[in-house]
Design a protein around this motif. Structure first.
Motif, PDB file in Angstrom:
ATOM      1  N   MET A 221     -74.351  -8.832   1.273  1.00 20.57           N
ATOM      2  CA  MET A 221     -73.932  -7.520   1.765  1.00 20.57           C
ATOM      3  C   MET A 221     -72.976  -7.658   2.935  1.00 20.57           C
ATOM      4  O   MET A 221     -71.937  -6.989   3.004  1.00 20.57           O
ATOM      5  N   LEU A 222     -73.316  -8.535   3.879  1.00 20.55           N
ATOM      6  CA  LEU A 222     -72.476  -8.706   5.060  1.00 20.55           C
ATOM      7  C   LEU A 222     -71.094  -9.246   4.696  1.00 20.55           C
ATOM      8  O   LEU A 222     -70.086  -8.803   5.258  1.00 20.55           O
ATOM      9  N   GLU A 223     -71.037 -10.182   3.758  1.00 15.77           N
ATOM     10  CA  GLU A 223     -69.743 -10.710   3.324  1.00 15.77           C
ATOM     11  C   GLU A 223     -68.855  -9.592   2.791  1.00 15.77           C
ATOM     12  O   GLU A 223     -67.680  -9.478   3.150  1.00 15.77           O
ATOM     13  N   GLY A 224     -69.422  -8.752   1.923  1.00 19.47           N
ATOM     14  CA  GLY A 224     -68.640  -7.663   1.352  1.00 19.47           C
ATOM     15  C   GLY A 224     -68.222  -6.623   2.369  1.00 19.47           C
ATOM     16  O   GLY A 224     -67.118  -6.075   2.303  1.00 19.47           O
ATOM     17  N   GLY A 238     -81.851  -6.677  10.008  1.00 22.16           N
ATOM     18  CA  GLY A 238     -81.140  -6.429  11.256  1.00 22.16           C
ATOM     19  C   GLY A 238     -80.821  -7.679  12.048  1.00 22.16           C
ATOM     20  O   GLY A 238     -79.785  -7.754  12.708  1.00 22.16           O
ATOM     21  N   SER A 239     -81.706  -8.676  12.005  1.00 20.79           N
ATOM     22  CA  SER A 239     -81.463  -9.902  12.770  1.00 20.79           C
ATOM     23  C   SER A 239     -80.211 -10.616  12.281  1.00 20.79           C
ATOM     24  O   SER A 239     -79.395 -11.100  13.084  1.00 20.79           O
ATOM     25  N   ARG A 244     -74.243 -11.753  12.742  1.00 21.43           N
ATOM     26  CA  ARG A 244     -73.008 -11.927  11.970  1.00 21.43           C
ATOM     27  C   ARG A 244     -71.895 -10.969  12.394  1.00 21.43           C
ATOM     28  O   ARG A 244     -70.707 -11.283  12.264  1.00 21.43           O
ATOM     29  N   LEU A 245     -72.240  -9.790  12.881  1.00 22.42           N
ATOM     30  CA  LEU A 245     -71.237  -8.749  13.113  1.00 22.42           C
ATOM     31  C   LEU A 245     -70.809  -8.635  14.568  1.00 22.42           C
ATOM     32  O   LEU A 245     -70.170  -7.667  14.954  1.00 22.42           O
ATOM     33  N   VAL A 246     -71.150  -9.635  15.382  1.00 19.21           N
ATOM     34  CA  VAL A 246     -70.834  -9.571  16.803  1.00 19.21           C
ATOM     35  C   VAL A 246     -69.330  -9.436  17.043  1.00 19.21           C
ATOM     36  O   VAL A 246     -68.901  -8.824  18.038  1.00 19.21           O
ATOM     37  N   ASP A 247     -68.484  -9.962  16.151  1.00 20.15           N
ATOM     38  CA  ASP A 247     -67.027  -9.876  16.306  1.00 20.15           C
ATOM     39  C   ASP A 247     -66.391  -9.004  15.236  1.00 20.15           C
ATOM     40  O   ASP A 247     -65.239  -9.209  14.854  1.00 20.15           O
ATOM     41  N   GLN A 248     -67.140  -7.997  14.760  1.00 20.47           N
ATOM     42  CA  GLN A 248     -66.635  -7.082  13.726  1.00 20.47           C
ATOM     43  C   GLN A 248     -66.759  -5.641  14.235  1.00 20.47           C
ATOM     44  O   GLN A 248     -67.644  -4.883  13.824  1.00 20.47           O
ATOM     45  N   PRO A 249     -65.871  -5.222  15.146  1.00 21.84           N
ATOM     46  CA  PRO A 249     -66.011  -3.898  15.763  1.00 21.84           C
ATOM     47  C   PRO A 249     -65.868  -2.736  14.790  1.00 21.84           C
ATOM     48  O   PRO A 249     -66.281  -1.608  15.109  1.00 21.84           O
TER      49      PRO A 249
END
Length: 356
Positions: A221-224, A238-239, A244-249
């Motif tokens: 899911m995160l990749e997509g 959530g963990s 993974r999304l720390v640099d995906q504003p």
């Protein structure tokens, strides 16, 4: 030593400690640096990615330099099946597949930990003294900011349902969630939500109307979502999303306001563990204030220890979210999720509601 030097030293240490990846079999190996000789060792099988597990293992070996530690990262299903095939191979099992871990303990496969730390561990986070929850991980949504700008805020399951019902056409194929038929996590969340929410089946139907993609892991899911193939993700761990999304504003993590499932990773010591004393020492570390402090500071898994109340802890999350949090209960009700007839009935209805 300045910060850069410390970082370089840390990376050299990690290289020296031999992290290997061979196909799907990911391992970490920490050789003993002093102490009792080659017989002093610990084998851990876990369904927890290496970046999250590494700080816990480093902290443990700093306290126990005489132990050689080997960690093998497996999927939840691989871990379970490998244990059944070889119950004397691993000293500790660590998995987010709560029903499967509970089944093993309930069937008599888990040894008892009788330490003071085990006796003090919160009752809701353990079963007897054989099965211990060590993390507190909310199940979240991830929404692209473009959706929020176009259609408004998504803060709850009710908001998501309204979004899907009103704009299914605009979201065709751009929503993603677990496939409950092939994902153990997805099935567990489905059965829990069907008990929690009277509108759950309306949400499943709305997901179907939007031709939602069904996958097996939060990672997919995160990749997509990062690649822009999906604009909305439903029921992610959530963990993993936080890490993974720390640099995906452009992607916003939503902890639902109406109710939020919380899963926990469960640890047990097999009765036939080859190194039971080392296993007890490691499990004691996982539930100690020291080990839980490492978990809170250096991972995104959420610490349970009641003495910890800052960022990365269950205490703070409970203060912020209150009664909206719905931890999956650690008890006999987990066995119902593994009942073949109940599983068939739920999946049959899920497919019927999902298919337009």
């Amino acid at each position: 030593m300045n910060r850069r030097s410390r970082l370089v030293s840390r990376w050299l240490l990690l290289i020296a400690l031999v992290a290997t990846v061979v196909g799907a079999d990911e391992t970490l190996h920490y050789p003993a640096t002093s102490g009792d000789g080659p017989r002093s060792s610990l084998v851990i099988h876990g369904a927890l990615d290496l970046p999250q597990m590494r700080p816990l293992l480093e902290g443990f070996q700093r306290q126990n330099p005489g132990l050689a530690v080997r960690y093998r990262n497996l999927t939840t299903l691989e871990l379970h099946e490998r244990f059944l095939a070889a119950p004397d191979e691993a000293d500790v099992l660590l998995s987010s597949a709560m029903p499967w871990q509970y089944r093993l303990a309930n069937a008599g496969h888990a040894g008892s930990l009788e330490s003071p730390a085990a006796q003090r561990w919160p009752g809701w986070a353990r079963w007897r003294r054989e099965l211990f929850a060590i993390t507190f991980e909310p199940i979240v949504m991830v929404v692209n900011e473009a959706i929020i700008e176009r259609f408004g805020e998504v803060r709850s399951h009710a908001d998501l349902l309204a979004l899907l019902e009103r704009h299914a056409g605009a979201l065709q194929g751009q929503v993603v969630t677990y496939d409950p038929a092939s994902s153990g996590a997805g099935y567990t969340y489905a059965i829990e939500e069907s008990r929690l929410s009277p509108r759950y089946w309306d949400l499943v139907a709305a997901l179907g109307q939007a031709e939602t993609e069904l996958v097996d892991t939060t990672g997919e899911m995160l990749e997509g979502l990062i690649e822009g193939r999906y604009l909305v993700g439903y029921n992610l761990l959530g963990s993993y999303a936080t890490a993974r999304l720390v640099d995906q504003p452009q992607l916003r993590i939503v902890v639902p306001e109406d109710y939020t499932l919380v899963t926990q990773r469960l640890a047990l010591i097999p009765r036939q563990a080859p190194h039971p004393e080392a296993a007890e020492r490691f499990l004691d570390y996982l539930i100690s204030e020291t080990g839980q402090g490492v978990l809170a500071r250096e991972t995104t898994l959420g610490a349970i220890h009641p003495a910890l109340d800052g960022p990365g802890t269950a205490t703070l999350l409970r203060q912020e979210r209150g009664e909206a949090l719905r931890p999956i209960t650690l008890g006999p009700s987990l066995l119902a999720t593994l009942d073949d007839l109940k599983r068939e009935a739920l999946l049959t209805r899920w497919q019927r509601e999902f298919t337009p």
